[in-house]
Design a protein around this motif. Structure first.
Motif, PDB file in Angstrom:
ATOM      1  N   SER A 139      -2.858   1.534  -5.890  1.00 23.94           N
ATOM      2  CA  SER A 139      -2.666   0.605  -4.766  1.00 23.94           C
ATOM      3  C   SER A 139      -3.663   0.880  -3.655  1.00 23.94           C
ATOM      4  N   THR A 140      -3.881   2.162  -3.359  1.00 25.52           N
ATOM      5  CA  THR A 140      -4.857   2.488  -2.314  1.00 25.52           C
ATOM      6  C   THR A 140      -6.280   2.181  -2.758  1.00 25.52           C
TER       7      THR A 140
ATOM      8  N   TYR B 208      -8.061   4.228   2.876  1.00 21.51           N
ATOM      9  CA  TYR B 208      -7.453   4.015   1.563  1.00 21.51           C
ATOM     10  C   TYR B 208      -8.007   5.010   0.541  1.00 21.51           C
TER      11      TYR B 208
ATOM     12  N   GLY C 174      -6.439   8.361   1.159  1.00 21.55           N
ATOM     13  CA  GLY C 174      -5.047   8.354   0.716  1.00 21.55           C
ATOM     14  C   GLY C 174      -4.929   8.504  -0.789  1.00 21.55           C
ATOM     15  N   ALA C 175      -5.804   7.822  -1.534  1.00 20.77           N
ATOM     16  CA  ALA C 175      -5.771   7.922  -2.990  1.00 20.77           C
ATOM     17  C   ALA C 175      -6.160   9.327  -3.447  1.00 20.77           C
TER      18      ALA C 175
ATOM     19  N   GLY D 204       0.800  -1.215   0.000  1.00 20.69           N
ATOM     20  CA  GLY D 204       0.000   0.000   0.000  1.00 20.69           C
ATOM     21  C   GLY D 204       0.830   1.261   0.000  1.00 20.69           C
ATOM     22  N   ILE D 205       0.206   2.330   0.453  1.00 18.90           N
ATOM     23  CA  ILE D 205       0.772   3.671   0.342  1.00 18.90           C
ATOM     24  C   ILE D 205       1.999   3.861   1.226  1.00 18.90           C
TER      25      ILE D 205
ATOM     26  N   THR E  77      -3.348  11.884  -2.634  1.00 15.58           N
ATOM     27  CA  THR E  77      -2.234  11.738  -3.567  1.00 15.58           C
ATOM     28  C   THR E  77      -2.583  12.320  -4.935  1.00 15.58           C
TER      29      THR E  77
END
Length: 919
Positions: free
Chosen positions: A390-391, A171, A174-175, A89-90, A178
């Motif tokens: 990935s997230t 998640y 986080g995505a 993951g992140i 980013t």
């Protein structure tokens, strides 16, 4: 041929004479197992293998065609890729190089090994449990619940569901963050923070909270639509998320190996042994909230803090088992896929520690948060894409696994409040998906999840600890049903894994650990109170069984010491009279059984006897036993039910008194109701049966407690006042004294006082006897008033003026009935020319002795009525049945003894002492 034709051809065939004969293999009229499982499948008929049942299901071999499911996943798509997506993951992209710079290569290797060993040992335990039989949906919840019981399974399962659902929101955020960092122009609400460095003023673009909320909700809704598409859509979409992630990792390594030593100003030295040596030792520093070293920073870092930061990078090993209901072969896919993903990511992390520590200076590692993007070949954008996908992939797995987990908990029907989330087998849990999406969107709207992020990690660790403890318990007990296909496990490894989980929880944050354990405990208590009982054959049941066996062996067969003596009453439920319909035992007998226990400790055995042949009434006995067990549970009495089928009551009771119990765990007191109806309903068989039961108890050395006035016995809510009177006539090992003390421990009798009446034959003996008894009671720590009564001339003629009128009337009537009975026996004996017979045996009747027994019983009854007419309860010694006397005579003596006494316990002790003077 059509299937129906093939089936027809398999059941019959025509021999040479044209006669059709059945080819079905039979064994004494039953289909053989070969015929069911073998011959049927050879003809093309589908046979569904039996699966492990949920609570209340019966395991049966069915010949129906199995319900077809559209998609069943293999090891790679069902377990390996979901686990890989959740683990990678992140943190690997934006924090891993920073961790290497802070902890150094040496401690970073230790950190990865420590956290990786936790998940690896958990995966080994998971593999062992998952290969110990057919596994239904629910993943870790199913395994923990079946190993540690429904309460523990539901409490940990709900915590794990909550952690998985909220992790999906993490998640997603986080995505989105980013993406907004990579493309600042995509923000709807622009937000600029001004940073002042001396005299220079530099603007820093930071994603707005409102942008995070809006984009987060949109992404969550899109992912939910993918999840609603079912397993088939997820299988198609998952590679689209994972392949770019793996490609980005590949590009990072290409960039590292391609980097040379021509960029010393940027802090990238290329792979260098000198740099590896410089970065080997740790350099823990104080940083600001962004992780940049700052002497005046507010965040202090050490190894424990890095454990909390890095551990989420190794979680996600349950992603495959969460979808266990969608796997073709759980016993193969879960071990291989989970362990492969765990080893692959752990190997990647260990290799990355060495590579990151050898190609950049410590300052570069600590200041460049996106060092992976800086060195990525050919463009940093590849890493941004890898982070986002990935997230999103991890969020997709969370939104897939959490609803299946909640549906599995609901399908077990433990908590009625979860019934809305039930789904049919093979169906998608749409309502559970909506609920998970609601939780996820709610957390996204909050925007800042820093406060609950550690709790999510705690829930994961709590689940991992539950899996390890489950395997530890099952492996240590090693029940015959414990035969996992996965052989590479040992209880010590599972115990080590559980210990590491607990250690990591406290290393990360002991306050959050306590909060998580408290929440799990509250759910456990709620399930215990509101949940439905379910017996899944969990490990605790096996542990209780083995503990009981060990305890029974340790007790041995020797005499129990008085300090360790507990009453184990055998409650004789078969009434001397009629009971209401569907009531298998007199209600007050169960209440009295509870009165004989101190604080509920002790075992009661409720026994009833069915007359008849065992083969004919076996099913009746099972039904009666179930009914009696249900009634005992309803009365909240700690006990077990036993039903015996025998030709008659006497034979059945004799079998019970000889065989009931194991070792020293045998019933030591027989409790039954006094047969007050025998004369009223002219039941001539009761005297013989009643006396026979008492004689059997004497031979078997069992104490006897006979309750007279059972209908008037109080329940636990009826408070009694007055005295508990003991007429202590013969030595009984202290049982009567102990019973009176046990009665005082109950709320019904706690307001009463104990009076001990001792019988003396001469006045000169009274004072000495009183002093001795008072000293004895003092040494026994028993509070009681001692009263000595002198009764002279036990064999003297009755004085009518000194007796109660009602007792005297009963005495005269008993004399008359005994005389009539005796004259009939003599007439029969003279007519048939044989000795006097009664109850099938010869008797010798001494009329003077009969009169003495009657006079003695009359005096004792009169004494009880004089001193204890208003007592809450009276206890009196049980006289043994005289030898060579008819049972009818003994019943006359007993009737005279209990005459007009409303509530009476007739007690006979046995040779063993149940109280002791010594500490």
């Amino acid at each position: 041929m059509e299937p129906e034709e093939r089936e027809g051809s398999s059941t019959t065939h025509t021999d040479v004479n044209g006669i059709q004969m059945e080819s079905k293999l039979e064994l004494f009229g039953f289909d053989s197992l070969v015929n069911i499982l073998g011959l049927k499948s050879m003809t093309g008929e589908q046979v569904q293998a039996p699966s492990s049942p949920r609570d209340g299901e019966d395991v049966s071999i069915t010949l129906e065609r199995p319900k077809t499911v559209d998609v069943k996943l293999g090891t790679t798509m069902g377990v390996f890729l979901p686990c890989l997506q959740n683990i990678l993951g992140i943190i690997y992209y934006i924090r891993f190089s920073w961790i290497v710079g802070m902890a150094g290569i040496g401690e970073s290797l230790l950190l990865v090994s420590f956290c990786g060993s936790c998940t690896f040992l958990t995966a080994v335990s998971l593999s062992a449990i998952a290969t110990n039989g057919a596994m239904k949906g629910g993943g870790p919840y199913y395994l923990i619940g079946r190993a540690l019981g429904p309460e523990v399974g539901v409490s940990i399962g709900l915590c794990f569901f909550l952690g998985t659902a909220v992790a999906g929101a993490l998640y997603v955020l986080g995505a989105v963050e980013t993406f907004l960092d990579a493309v600042p122009g995509a923000g709807i609400f622009s937000e600029t923070i001004t940073q002042v460095n001396g005299t220079a003023v530099s603007p820093i673009h930071h994603p707005s909270v409102h942008d995070l909320q809006i984009y987060g909700i949109v992404v969550t809704v899109i992912l939910c639509f993918i999840v609603f598409g079912g397993v088939k859509i997820i299988n198609r979409v998952a590679p689209a998320f994972l392949i770019p992630v793996l490609f980005s990792v590949f590009c990072i390594f290409i960039g590292i190996f391609a980097s040379g030593k021509d960029k010393p100003a940027e802090g990238i030295t290329g792979l260098s042994s000198k740099t590896l040596k410089e970065n080997w030792s740790p350099d823990y520093q104080t940083t600001n909230s962004a992780g940049i070293p700052d002497p005046n920073g507010s965040v202090n870092w050490n190894f424990n803090a890095l454990v909390g930061l890095f551990f989420p990078a190794v979680t996600g090993i349950m992603a495959g088992s969460n979808r266990s209901a969608s796997l073709k072969d759980t016993q193969r896919s879960i071990p291989v896929g989970t362990l492969a993903a765990t080893l692959a990511t752990s190997g990647l992390y260990l290799l990355s520690v060495l590579i990151f520590g050898a190609f950049a200076t410590r300052e570069k590692l600590l200041t460049d948060r996106l060092l992976t993007a800086t060195v990525a070949w050919p463009l940093p954008a590849i890493v941004y894409i890898g982070i986002i996908l990935s997230t999103l992939g991890a969020a997709l797995q969370s939104l897939t696994g959490a609803p299946h987990l909640l549906a599995a908990i609901a399908n077990d029907d433990i908590l009625p409040v979860l019934n809305y989330f039930k789904v049919a087998e093979g169906s998608e849990p749409h309502l559970a998906t909506l609920f998970t999406a609601f939780i996820c969107i709610g957390c996204v709207v909050i925007g800042n999840l820093d406060l609950i992020t550690p709790t999510i990690t705690m829930f994961y660790l709590l689940c991992y600890a539950g899996v390890n403890l489950s395997c530890f318990l099952l492996d240590l007990l090693d029940a015959p049903s414990w035969r996992p296909r996965w052989k590479f496990h040992h209880w010590s490894l599972s115990l080590l894994g559980a210990s590491i989980c607990i250690v990591i929880m406290f290393l990360i944050s002991w306050p959050f650990t306590i909060v998580s354990l408290a929440l799990a405990s509250l759910i456990y208590k709620y399930v215990s109170i509101k949940g439905k009982a379910g017996d899944w054959g969990d490990g605790f049941k096996s542990a209780y069984f083995q503990l009981a066996l060990r305890s029974l062996r340790s007790l041995g067969a020797n005499q129990v010491h008085p300090k360790n003596w507990y009453p184990i009453p055998l409650i004789f439920c078969r009434p001397w009279g009629k009971l209401p319909e569907n009531v298998p035992c007199h209600p007050k007998l169960a209440d009295f059984a509870n009165f004989m226990k101190k604080k509920g400790r002790g075992l009661s055995i409720f026994v009833s006897i069915l007359d008849g042949d065992y083969h004919e009434r076996a099913e009746d006995a099972k039904a009666a036993c179930q009914q009696l067990s249900t009634y005992i549970e309803y009365k909240q009495c700690e006990g077990v039910a036993e039903i015996i089928v025998a030709p008659n009551m006497s034979t059945g009771f004799r079998a019970i008194v000889q065989t009931m119990g194991l070792g020293n765990l045998k019933p030591n007191i027989v409790v039954m109701r006094y047969p007050e109806i025998w004369r009223r309903e002219n039941l001539t068989d009761i005297p013989v049966t009643f006396v026979g039961i008492i004689d059997d108890c004497i031979v078997a050395n069992k104490a006897v407690v006979i309750v007279k006035g059972l209908d008037e016995w109080p329940n636990e809510f009826q408070r009694q006042f007055g005295t508990i009177d003991l007429y202590w006539i013969v030595r009984d090992g202290g049982l009567m004294l102990l019973l009176s003390q046990l009665l005082l421990t109950k709320e019904s009798f706690e307001s009463c006082k104990i009076q001990v009446f001792c019988i003396a034959e001469e006045d000169s003996d009274a004072e000495v006897l009183k002093a001795d008894v008072k000293k004895f009671l003092y040494d026994l720590r028993m509070q009681a008033e001692v009263i000595v009564i002198t009764i002279k001339g036990w064999d003297a003629q009755v004085d009518g003026r000194s007796q109660q009128d009602d007792s005297l009337e009963a005495f005269t009537a008993a004399q008359r009935r005994i005389a009539d009975y005796l004259s009939k026996m003599r007439e029969t004996a003279e007519r048939e020319g044989r000795p006097m017979m009664a109850d099938g045996k010869a008797v010798v009747v001494n009329e003077q002795q009969v009169e003495k027994f009657l006079y003695t019983t009359l005096k004792l009854n009169s004494t009880i009525l004089r001193y204890s007419r208003m007592a809450a309860v009276v206890l009196v010694s049980l006289p043994p049945p005289p030898s060579n006397h008819p049972a009818y005579f003994y019943m006359e003596y007993m009737d005279l003894l209990v005459e007009n006494v409303p509530r009476l316990l007739i007690v006979r002790g046995y040779s063993k002492r149940v109280v002791t003077l010594f500490t």
